[in-house]
Design an enzyme around this catalytic site. Structure first.
Site, PDB file in Angstrom:
ATOM      1  CG  HIS A  20      -5.617   6.522   1.923  1.00 29.69           C
ATOM      2  ND1 HIS A  20      -5.399   7.674   1.545  1.00 29.69           N
ATOM      3  CD2 HIS A  20      -4.990   5.549   1.359  1.00 29.69           C
ATOM      4  CE1 HIS A  20      -4.587   7.594   0.235  1.00 29.69           C
ATOM      5  NE2 HIS A  20      -4.618   6.234   0.252  1.00 29.69           N
ATOM      6  CG  ASN A  23      -3.256   6.532   6.211  1.00 35.92           C
ATOM      7  OD1 ASN A  23      -2.721   5.930   5.183  1.00 35.92           O
ATOM      8  ND2 ASN A  23      -2.463   6.118   7.322  1.00 35.92           N
ATOM      9  CD  GLU A  71       1.524   4.342   8.943  1.00 32.82           C
ATOM     10  OE1 GLU A  71       1.780   3.085   8.427  1.00 32.82           O
ATOM     11  OE2 GLU A  71       0.474   4.922   8.449  1.00 32.82           O
ATOM     12  CG  HIS A  77      -8.035   1.868   3.534  1.00 31.41           C
ATOM     13  ND1 HIS A  77      -7.177   2.127   4.228  1.00 31.41           N
ATOM     14  CD2 HIS A  77      -7.665   1.615   1.948  1.00 31.41           C
ATOM     15  CE1 HIS A  77      -5.878   1.938   3.545  1.00 31.41           C
ATOM     16  NE2 HIS A  77      -6.178   1.768   2.016  1.00 31.41           N
ATOM     17  NE  ARG A  86      17.126 -15.797   8.385  1.00 27.89           N
ATOM     18  CZ  ARG A  86      17.802 -16.424   8.303  1.00 27.89           C
ATOM     19  NH1 ARG A  86      18.950 -16.418   7.755  1.00 27.89           N
ATOM     20  NH2 ARG A  86      17.655 -17.882   8.817  1.00 27.89           N
ATOM     21  CD  GLU A 146      -3.302   7.815  -3.369  1.00 28.15           C
ATOM     22  OE1 GLU A 146      -3.012   8.502  -2.503  1.00 28.15           O
ATOM     23  OE2 GLU A 146      -3.704   6.523  -3.141  1.00 28.15           O
ATOM     24  CG  HIS A 179      -6.017   2.284  -3.661  1.00 25.84           C
ATOM     25  ND1 HIS A 179      -6.558   2.210  -2.264  1.00 25.84           N
ATOM     26  CD2 HIS A 179      -4.946   3.444  -3.299  1.00 25.84           C
ATOM     27  CE1 HIS A 179      -5.541   2.900  -1.617  1.00 25.84           C
ATOM     28  NE2 HIS A 179      -4.803   3.517  -2.030  1.00 25.84           N
ATOM     29  NE  ARG A 232       4.906   5.670   5.416  1.00 27.28           N
ATOM     30  CZ  ARG A 232       5.777   5.261   4.995  1.00 27.28           C
ATOM     31  NH1 ARG A 232       7.115   4.964   5.441  1.00 27.28           N
ATOM     32  NH2 ARG A 232       5.816   4.514   3.663  1.00 27.28           N
ATOM     33  CE  LYS A 244       2.877   2.535   5.460  1.00 29.83           C
ATOM     34  NZ  LYS A 244       1.665   2.906   5.592  1.00 29.83           N
ATOM     35  CE  LYS A 267       4.863   6.932   0.698  1.00 31.47           C
ATOM     36  NZ  LYS A 267       3.938   5.850   0.109  1.00 31.47           N
TER      37      LYS A 267
HETATM   38  N1  NAD Z   1       3.333   0.702  -0.671  1.00 34.37           N
HETATM   39  C1  NAD Z   1       2.638   1.728  -0.609  1.00 34.37           C
HETATM   40  O1  NAD Z   1       2.821   2.597   0.043  1.00 34.37           O
HETATM   41  C2  NAD Z   1       1.300   1.624  -1.406  1.00 34.37           C
HETATM   42  C3  NAD Z   1       0.602   3.164  -1.186  1.00 34.37           C
HETATM   43  C4  NAD Z   1      -0.401   3.151  -2.264  1.00 34.37           C
HETATM   44  C5  NAD Z   1      -0.884   1.943  -2.810  1.00 34.37           C
HETATM   45  N2  NAD Z   1      -0.285   1.001  -2.614  1.00 34.37           N
HETATM   46  C6  NAD Z   1      -1.000  -0.359  -3.404  1.00 34.37           C
HETATM   47  O2  NAD Z   1      -0.894  -0.328  -4.713  1.00 34.37           O
HETATM   48  C7  NAD Z   1      -1.590  -1.050  -5.201  1.00 34.37           C
HETATM   49  C8  NAD Z   1      -2.344  -0.346  -6.467  1.00 34.37           C
HETATM   50  O3  NAD Z   1      -1.368   0.235  -7.328  1.00 34.37           O
HETATM   51  P1  NAD Z   1      -1.806   0.439  -8.872  1.00 34.37           P
HETATM   52  O4  NAD Z   1      -2.852   1.195  -9.076  1.00 34.37           O
HETATM   53  O5  NAD Z   1      -0.587   0.675  -9.505  1.00 34.37           O
HETATM   54  O6  NAD Z   1      -2.426  -1.038  -9.343  1.00 34.37           O
HETATM   55  P2  NAD Z   1      -1.671  -2.137 -10.219  1.00 34.37           P
HETATM   56  O7  NAD Z   1      -0.325  -2.432  -9.946  1.00 34.37           O
HETATM   57  O8  NAD Z   1      -2.798  -3.156 -10.230  1.00 34.37           O
HETATM   58  O9  NAD Z   1      -1.867  -1.320 -11.512  1.00 34.37           O
HETATM   59  C9  NAD Z   1      -3.035  -1.276 -12.216  1.00 34.37           C
HETATM   60  C10 NAD Z   1      -3.287  -1.818 -13.585  1.00 34.37           C
HETATM   61  O10 NAD Z   1      -2.458  -0.977 -14.749  1.00 34.37           O
HETATM   62  C11 NAD Z   1      -1.614  -1.904 -15.368  1.00 34.37           C
HETATM   63  N3  NAD Z   1      -0.397  -1.298 -15.505  1.00 34.37           N
HETATM   64  C12 NAD Z   1       0.331  -0.921 -14.758  1.00 34.37           C
HETATM   65  N4  NAD Z   1       1.272  -0.151 -15.533  1.00 34.37           N
HETATM   66  C13 NAD Z   1       0.901   0.178 -16.644  1.00 34.37           C
HETATM   67  C14 NAD Z   1       1.442   0.504 -18.045  1.00 34.37           C
HETATM   68  N5  NAD Z   1       2.574   1.429 -18.036  1.00 34.37           N
HETATM   69  N6  NAD Z   1       0.728   0.261 -19.014  1.00 34.37           N
HETATM   70  C15 NAD Z   1      -0.303  -0.252 -19.051  1.00 34.37           C
HETATM   71  N7  NAD Z   1      -0.924  -0.803 -17.968  1.00 34.37           N
HETATM   72  C16 NAD Z   1      -0.254  -0.861 -16.829  1.00 34.37           C
HETATM   73  C17 NAD Z   1      -1.467  -3.220 -14.264  1.00 34.37           C
HETATM   74  O11 NAD Z   1      -1.143  -4.206 -15.148  1.00 34.37           O
HETATM   75  C18 NAD Z   1      -2.942  -3.316 -13.849  1.00 34.37           C
HETATM   76  O12 NAD Z   1      -3.875  -3.965 -14.615  1.00 34.37           O
HETATM   77  C19 NAD Z   1      -2.778  -1.429  -4.138  1.00 34.37           C
HETATM   78  O13 NAD Z   1      -2.225  -3.133  -3.960  1.00 34.37           O
HETATM   79  C20 NAD Z   1      -2.314  -0.684  -3.064  1.00 34.37           C
HETATM   80  O14 NAD Z   1      -2.403  -1.391  -1.858  1.00 34.37           O
HETATM   81  C21 NAD Z   1       0.785   0.698  -1.813  1.00 34.37           C
END
Ligand code: NAD
Ligand code: NAD
Lengths: 373, 373
Positions: free
Chosen positions: B252, B249, B241, B256, B126, B190, B271, B245, B148, B231
């Protein structure tokens, strides 16, 4: 629809405050309160048993009063629904109803449905409001109040979940009329627990009135309302279980160990039965440590017996395992902090307290005696 | 170990306040801060790619400094790990390390690991504390900040999750040196988003300094720190949100929709690329509605193009579907409140605002033009 005025137990948790409505046939009043939440749409989660007995009538009452209820989400009855797989399906089914973030989830069922649907409500769209409509005695006096929700992992019970307070609890005591006798008795163990924790008077009152509680007289409403008040008081003092809330675990350290030993096989032991044995043991252990009078331990055991609840390791059908197995199951409990044993013990009926750093050897010796008695 | 002093961005969320450390090779300082959390044991979650590139060194540094780290929990790389199944396994694997409620989960990876492990930390026992160690640019400037967390459902992205703030964020910008170029570019979308939302100055600065950001100069640290500050400001104003917040987006809603249309196939669109197209579209749409100068829209598009990011529907490999398909995907978005369309639009670079009740026909006409342009 017969409907009457409920007793109201407030749970004053600031921004998360809510009311518990308790009484026979209070659905009408419950629906009024739901409407006050300003709900657009409702996703109702229930289990197969409660679905076939009660869901239709309740959904009709909601709909007749202008609350838009989607097709109910029905899960299998029993503890096995508190699993990752059923959680995933429940979340998806709730999403399929197209409820939005301001909408409502209703958990209609026993503690299993409350824990599962409450957890789903906590995580669908990162948190939706939810209403508890507890249908078992255990759920009405315990699990529906306080905001603990969750499922089980292969590593233990309730190890995955969220603190997520409901927006309202509707405890219609008439709905307990269809509850199997065994489940009623099991829930009753949690009722007297509140007396044993801090109200000798309530325990004595239960001794005198338990038959009417079982039969569904106004004493049932009183017992449920008292229990909710008692639980709410503790929850308000310690919402996130960093201290005092542990008192509610009276009887549960022994109890959980027994549940684990029978592998949560409800045919052998349901939760409230395990708690009944645990309560009797907590008092016998307290007496053995010279903390409380042997008379008190005897009185607790006698009352549990008179309502037909088990009180001894020997009462576990198929056996409760060895002393070592019980000790081992006990130290796996998540309430074990950094290796030391914490118990809820008692200085008498209504005088429970949290005992930290208990000596494992003392517990072992006690269990050995219990075993040979 | 080379180690240097980080920039510190505070996130003043009252009882949930925490710091973001930003800089090259700041692991040493990060470990010091982790120790200050009073941790007994750490469960580290990462993905296969990051595991093979960085985990060993980081675990060794933690262990050398007296932090007890269990065997790492390694999940497959990529969006598909944000699933119920991987969540369940991650929770169980964290429980198997025998961490207790006061212990710590570390999320070492991109946004996928951050969202997944953060969510697991929110629900195991929890709620456990967790530290974000973001390793992608996107994670450093966006997903690791703000609390988030979540996974995807068949009904849509991020539909199941929790608000759960980390106790600390350690953004070591040197770790981005191993990030594939395409991911770096995607994260950069971003970064400039923050300029487009409310800081013309930052956007102009990015136009001048983007090469150094990509190359890993001190400008990278500045860009990450500025983004985190931007941010954090929004998150502090509107943690859950309910209002402001939503500004985050920007780009987005269109983005999306495109991700949904390519079925989240990262080979076609990641993304940040979808966001890049979405940003360009938000500005072109704003210009079309007479809200902002065409010049501004042109400037945004030109900069995105110069770093190699896509800006048009036509840039989606394999096509972006019909206008109807895009509109349909857009109205399924969970940000659509009770049927009306909400967009983030702009009165110019750095002058974004939330536009409610947008006319669907206007959006359709705009998309038709985009399609034919
Ligand atoms: N929580 C939030 O507020 C929020 C905001 C924006 C996006 N997101 C989420 O984030 C995700 C996308 O994140 P992402 O783009 O980091 O994707 P990801 O975590 O899949 O990373 C992208 C790729 O890069 C690789 N990688 C990561 N760090 C590395 C490094 N230092 N060296 C080599 N390879 C590396 C990973 O293994 C992966 O293959 C989505 O699921 C999205 O929904 C969340
Ligand atoms: N969240 C908490 O704070 C908390 C506290 C205590 C217990 N619990 C949990 O509660 C669960 C046990 O709850 P329970 O004992 O209600 O179990 P349950 O939900 O499985 O209900 C017991 C049985 O009674 C049936 N039933 C329920 N209401 C009925 C009715 N009105 N008529 C006929 N049948 C009915 C159910 O279908 C089930 O078969 C456990 O999982 C336990 O961990 C949670």
């Amino acid at each position: 629809m017969t409907t009457s005025k409920p007793l109201i137990v407030p749970v004053p948790l600031g921004a998360r405050a809510y009311d518990i409505l308790v009484g026979r046939n209070i659905l009408g009043e419950g629906v009024e309160q739901i409407k006050k939440l300003g709900v657009r749409k409702v996703a109702l989660v229930t289990d197969e048993n409660v679905h076939s007995l009660h869901a239709e009538r309740i959904i009709k009452t909601l709909a007749d009063n202008g609350v838009d209820v989607a097709a109910p989400v029905v899960v299998p009855a029993g503890e096995s629904s508190k699993s990752y797989a059923v959680l995933a399906k429940t979340c998806d089914d709730i999403l399929a109803t197209r409820v939005e973030r301001g909408d409502l989830v209703i958990a209609l069922g026993g503690g299993v449905v409350g824990d599962l649907a409450g957890f789903a409500a906590a995580i669908v769209r990162r948190g939706m409001r939810f209403v508890q409509m507890p249908t078992s005695l255990l759920a009405q006096v315990d699990s529906s109040v306080g905001g603990k929700t969750g499922i089980n992992s292969s590593h233990g019970k309730n190890l995955v979940g969220a603190f997520h307070q409901p927006s309202l609890v509707i405890a219609d005591t008439a709905i307990l009329d269809t509850l199997p006798e065994r489940e009623l008795r099991a829930g009753y163990a949690e009722v007297i627990k509140y007396g044993l924790i801090n109200s000798e008077r309530f325990f004595f009152w239960c001794e005198e009135n338990w038959q009417q509680i079982f039969a569904g007289g106004p004493e049932r409403d009183e017992a449920v309302a008292h229990s909710c008040r008692a639980k709410a008081e503790v929850v308000v003092r310690d919402e996130f279980e960093n201290g005092d809330r542990a008192l509610l675990n009276l009887g549960h350290t022994f109890g959980h160990a027994l549940e684990r030993i029978v592998k949560y096989d409800n045919a052998r032991l349901v939760h409230g039965e395990a708690v009944a044995i645990g309560l009797a043991q907590a008092f016998r252990f307290s007496a053995r440590l010279g903390l409380c009078a042997g008379q008190d331990a005897g009185r607790v055991e006698a009352h549990l017996k008179s309502v037909g609840l088990p009180t001894r390791l020997q009462d576990v059908p198929g056996g409760a395992g060895s002393v070592d197995a019980i000790l081992d199951a006990m130290t796996q409990d998540k309430k074990v902090k950094a290796g030391t044993l914490t118990f809820i013990l008692a200085k008498g009926i209504g005088k429970s307290f949290i005992a930290h750093d208990l000596n494992k050897a003392d517990v072992a010796a006690f269990l050995m005696d219990e075993w040979n008695s």
